[in-house]
Enzyme design. Structure first.
Site, short mmCIF file in Angstrom:
data_model
loop_
_atom_site.label_atom_id
_atom_site.label_comp_id
_atom_site.label_asym_id
_atom_site.label_seq_id
_atom_site.Cartn_x
_atom_site.Cartn_y
_atom_site.Cartn_z
CB SER A 60 -0.97 0.01 1.18
OG SER A 60 -0.29 0.17 2.40
CE LYS A 97 -3.01 1.72 4.99
NZ LYS A 97 -2.46 0.71 4.16
#
Length: 140
Positions: A60, A97
């Site tokens: 990601s 993230k």
């Protein structure tokens, strides 16, 4: 992208190495081009006890160069700023993230167009474990 805690950085272990200029000439010997070495600890702000290592699991964050299997050096004392890459705990899962504040709401944003942003709601169990400062990855 999930993460696995690899432990704290312990100052008693040292890694020091000589530093060489990238534009070395084959005519020069290593002794001629060597500059004083440095310790990895010199890169860290604050105490090494403020840092921990995380192993990356997932894709990601690949668009900013954080790849599956990379090791992250994370500062547990740093306060996240908008746009920082963080290691966060969300409902018992550890994630890597980008931390974003949009209209006073917190989001964890992947750096891969195939993943949706994660909005953080007040009722969720959420905490920032640290701010990523360095990425270590193997060149294949």
């Amino acid at each position: 992208m999930k993460a696995t805690n690899q432990g704290r950085i312990k100052q008693r272990y040292s890694f020091e190495a000589p530093v060489f200029h990238a534009n070395i000439s084959l005519r020069n010997s290593i002794r001629e081009i060597s500059v004083p070495g440095f310790s990895l600890y010199s890169l860290l702000k604050g105490s090494p006890k403020d840092y921990f290592l995380v192993r990356v699991n997932g894709e990601s964050m690949k668009d900013i160069g954080i790849n599956n299997g990379d090791t992250l050096i994370v500062n547990s004392k740093a306060s996240p700023q908008n746009g920082d890459v963080v290691v966060a705990s969300l409902n018992g899962e550890t994630l890597v993230k980008t931390f974003k504040i949009i209209n006073n709401e917190i989001y964890l944003v992947a750096e891969n167009k195939h993943f949706l942003p994660i909005k953080i709601y007040p009722e969720e169990q959420f905490s920032i474990l640290g701010v990523v400062k360095f990425v270590i990855h193997k060149i294949d």
